[in-house]
Structures are given as structure tokens and as C-alpha cells.
Motif scaffolding. Structure first.
Motif: not given
Lengths: 324, 324
Positions: A214-226
Motif C-alpha cells: 500500500s505504501d510502496g514495495l520497499i517500505g512494505d517489505l521493510g515491515h516484514i524484515l523488521q
């Protein structure tokens, strides 16, 4: 037209229409809706609020606006692998415009019916245009796909294509040019996202983590990583793009694909041993997926181009209160 | 302060604080919250949207605004006899103001904790101030109090007192005058309604119908009459009023009590044979109730004054899209 007439005319449906669901014991018309949770299932809830100028342009057709308001919520259920059951709609409207409301209801129920989800309640009031949908769905106990389960070595996938919604926004902003059908296609991606509900359900028990873009692939993938306490390497030029986006400059392709947002595709991780099962899941629900990277132990996100060379890039995801 | 920082700072709580509930398997932080419905219970859902200038004045303190946004939703659960379980909050804010947000969160969680209900998700965005809460609660299967069960001969009751919220509004409008503590008391009724959650649960199995007073007593009782296909006779001057309202003209007392709205008291019906049980239920939850009329077979609502004389009156309930 009064508030109750408005609700009755546009949002209370003929019982012969729409979905008939055991999940709904009592729909619109009392202080609360009464729902029947399925024994053995957990109940999933998500809520999104759409505001003119932030989430949609004033040029959008009411059918599409309603579609998007429900779609972005269904996308959250999809990201958790849930089966949609019911939703509420709260609507602040500057005025009760019959043509607008008829279009809005049409777009809303078309998508609701496609996913077998019932409108069970809500609120209607006068005010600056604001649309708030809360969706509810179910998964078998313990099977919700979460952001926190990615493991080192997992593949990273994304469904469909990414970047078209952002490309359309750039056209509206005047920083990119598209004509005719190409513009319509990008605009459709922005205004009419298709929530990946079938794919989400098909990934139960296969994916180790998932989120929707929803907010952008990098940012949303970042949530998974975090949330999973891992890092990742992403093959930037492997990102699936539409032909329309692929015709743009490489810089714009990367910007739109990595940081665009509003895609409502699913990013998910799955073990390498599950590749064939994941491929079958994708085929079974007719939703294309692309492998775009893998999970690593080292924290952070590394981007590599088509030649495997590291890219240093600054992409920021959308943030509603970011000042810079 | 970004969107995620804002949510983390004000709305994600220290696990040591607030309610610990088996109902919530996973709260804020993923695409959806994951909830555990209690076996044998039905799940009740309601949703209200509050807009500045329509539902609250710009003068209201953020603590009280948050209280009210949750209270009006808890009141819907109360009207159905439900036990509150979880809620979502969607918030559109013109700007991220730290003092305002701290006050808002304080008021929100004070009421949430008092009712053992957890904030499990939501949305935060920039836009004209708008607050949308969706609440979820539970009742044993088939025991939800509905608007449709009133029967001929039933007593009609209302909890607490009615009319103070409207009286405060008249003071803000300049059409009534109150000073000092009297004004504060009326203002508190308007800004800090107390949802009758305990009473609602105590009335399960006793009340034949119930609704909460949000749009005005006559209009809300009208919903019971319509859904139950009955009429009623109401003893207008038996309506419970605060000492502050009782000091006003009889005309203003009647207007505020009958058509005021924003009271968030419960109107309910119960058979005459249940009078003692209803009295006990009221005592057990320390919520005063008053018998104000009875259900009749003849459709429509008849008003009688203290001498039993019929009153002909025109009171209109609040309607957000009414043009006249």
C-alpha cells in the motif's frame, strides 16, 4: 432526502440480491449487526480511511472510489490469508447527491458480491468527503499470514505487477506522459486495484510472511524484515512491470516499482522447498507471481540490478505525516 | 513525526498497561488484528463517524472528544446487551499535534480500560478532522437485545436522565443561559456521555427491545415502535431530568428531553411481570431507570402530560441530511 432514507435507498439491499451468508445473523437496521463466527476460526479485522486529495483525486468516478475503499481493506484481509465475511461503511458526504450515491453503491456492491462479503452496518453523516471501511474475515485458528514469520533463505515473491498506480499519479501530476489506452490502464491500476484475496487464502500454510503493497514495495517489505528480524536482497530489475511501465525510463520504472505504493499486490515469503507448491497455488487462483529476491540474516535491504551489481538508492515510502 | 511514529507513540501501548484479553490474539501492527471469538457467542459490530461541527464543537477538549467517540459506539453495544471486546480507530487529522494527540489518547484509553476493550487496529491520515470508531462485542447466541421485540402491554423505561446534552447545545447556541457548575454539568453530559454497558448486559433475557438515545428520545423510541409494529403512550412529564434541566421552562424541558439527542441513555421495553427483575437489574449495575410509558397496539406515539392530557407536539429527531 434524509439520512435514513439515504441509507435505505442506497445501502440496504433487496434480500434477493447480493450474498446470502450464514455469517450474518442480522445486518443493517439495529444498533449493531449480529454476526456468527465460524467455530474453530479466528476473526480478522482491518480498517482504512480514505480522504480526498490524500488517497484519491476529486476526478475519480464514484463507482471506482467505492471499489477502491473496499478493495484496500480486502487487500489487508488477503495479506493475512483471510476469507472475507462482513464490512461496515462510514461515509461523510458534503451533500446527498443521488447520482453520486447511486454510482458509489454500484461500485461498492459489485466488489462486495465478487468476494461474498456483506455490508452489515455503518454510519452516514454530512462533512468533508471521507470514507472509512472496516472489514472482517476469518482464518482457521493459527493460520493467519503475518509479517513476522520470514526466515533466512526464504524466497520473496510479489503478485501481479507493481508501479502502475504511481505512474498514473505522475501523469496526473504532469511529470509523466501517457496517452489513450496506456493512460487508461495505469489509471485503472490506481483507481481499481484488485485485492488478491484468492491468492492470500491459497498461501495459508505455504507463505511464512505476507503484507500488501500500500505504501510502496520497499517500505512494505521493510515491515516484514523488521517484524521478522531479518534482512533481504532484492533483484530490482526483476520486479514485474506492466508493458506500459516498461516503456518508461529505467529510473522511473524503479521509482514507481520500488516506492510507488497503492499497488495492493501481495509481497510474501516462502521456503525454497515450497517453490512448486507456491507455483501451484498461484496457478490455482489464476494470480501471477514473481520471485524477486530472498531473505538474508544481515539486517537491512540490499538492492541489486540485472547484472547483480549493488544499487544505492533512496526511496521513501508514503507517509501521511512526513514533513520532508 | 511520521505516521508510524505517531501510531507507536500514542496508540500502541505498553503491554503492562490496559486490558489483557483472551479475545485479542494479535493487536496493532500487522495488516489485520486477529481476534478469538468466544465459543457459543455471537459477534456484534457497530460503527460511528464523528465530524467537527456536526457531532462536536471545535471547543471540546481532546480527552473528551476521544471519550465521546468511543462512548457513542459502546452505547450501541450497550443497546444490544453486548460485552465489549475490541475496537478500531480511524483518525483524519489536519496536523500531528503532540499535545492534542496525548490528550486524545488519554481520554480514549481511560474509557477503553474502564470497559475492558482493546484498541486492535485502525488508520491515521491527514485530512479534515474526522474520527471513526468501529466496536466489536459479544452476546450469548440469540440473546442480543434488538429493536424489534417490543410487545403490547410492555412497560417503557429510560436510564439516567435525558435532555442535558441538548440543553448545553442551546447554551452554546445562545438560546439558553446556564452559569457555573450548572453549565459544567450540562456540558459534561454533552461531551462525556457514559455508555450504559452494564445495564445493557443486565437486561439480557429481561428487556424485549432496546435502543440507545442518540438522535432524540422520540425518534429513537420511534425505531422500536416501527421495527416492533406497535405504538406507545409516553408520560412526557415523567421523563427523568437533571435538576439543571428541571430549572428551565417546561417547554424547553420537553424539547430537550423528547427531541434532544446525544443522551446515550438506553430506552427499553419489558413485560409488566418483569418489573421487579428489571428493578433489581438496575440496582445491581447502579444505573437508575425510570418507567415512562407503555406499549400499545395502536400504531404511532401518543404523548400525555402530568394530568394525563394528550399533548400534540412536533418534535423532530436529528437527521444529518434533513433540509428543513
Amino acid at each position: 432526502m434524509g439520512e435514513f432514507d439515504l441509507i435505505k435507498r442506497y445501502f440496504v439491499r433487496d434480500p434477493a440480491l447480493g450474498v446470502s451468508s450464514d455469517a450474518v445473523a442480522l445486518g443493517i437496521g439495529d444498533d449493531c449487526a449480529v454476526l456468527n463466527p465460524t467455530p474453530g476460526m479466528q476473526w480478522l479485522v482491518s480498517c482504512d480511511m480514505l480522504v480526498e486529495g490524500r488517497h484519491f483525486l476529486s476526478t475519480v468516478a464514484p463507482e471506482r472510489l467505492a471499489h477502491k475503499a473496499l478493495a484496500v481493506n480486502l487487500s489487508d484481509l488477503a495479506a493475512c490469508g483471510a476469507t472475507p465475511r462482513a464490512f461496515t461503511l462510514a461515509l461523510a458526504l458534503p451533500r446527498a447527491d443521488a447520482v453520486w450515491l447511486a454510482g458509489f453503491a454500484k461500485g461498492l456492491f459489485a466488489l462486495a458480491d465478487a468476494h461474498g462479503i456483506a455490508l452489515v452496518g455503518g454510519d452516514t453523516t454530512q462533512g468533508p468527503l471521507n470514507i472509512c471501511v472496516t472489514v472482517m474475515g476469518e482464518v482457521p485458528r493459527g493460520q493467519a499470514l503475518l509479517r513476522s514469520g520470514a526466515r533466512v533463505g526464504d524466497d520473496i515473491y510479489v503478485s501481479g505487477t507493481v508501479g502502475d498506480a504511481r505512474l498514473a499519479l505522475e501523469v496526473f501530476r504532469g511529470t509523466a506522459v501517457l496517452a489513450g489506452e496506456a493512460f487508461e490502464q495505469a489509471r485503472r491500476a490506481m483507481e481499481c486495484p484488485q485485492p488478491r484475496v484468492g491468492l492470500g487464502q491459497a498461501l495459508r500454510g505455504l507463505a511464512t510472511s505476507a503484507i500488501d503493497v500500500s505504501d510502496g514495495l520497499i517500505g512494505d517489505l521493510g515491515h516484514i524484515l523488521q517484524r521478522s528480524s531479518v534482512g533481504a536482497c532484492l533483484a530490482v530489475d526483476a520486479l514485474p512491470r506492466s508493458a506500459v511501465l516498461a516503456s518508461q525510463s529505467l529510473a522511473l520504472q524503479r521509482e514507481c516499482g520500488l516506492a510507488g505504493g497503492d499497488d495492493y499486490e501481495l509481497i510474501f515469503t516462502a521456503p525454497v522447498v515450497a517453490r512448486e507448491a507456491v507455483r501451484q497455488a498461484s496457478l490455482n487462483c489464476a494470480t501471477p507471481i514473481t520471485r524477486i529476491g530472498h531473505i538474508e540474516a544481515e539486517p537491512g535491504l540490499r538492492l541489486a540490478d540485472a547484472q547483480g551489481q549493488a544499487l544505492v538508492a533512496e526511496f521513501s515510502s508514503f507517509d501521511h505525516f512526513k514533513t520532508s
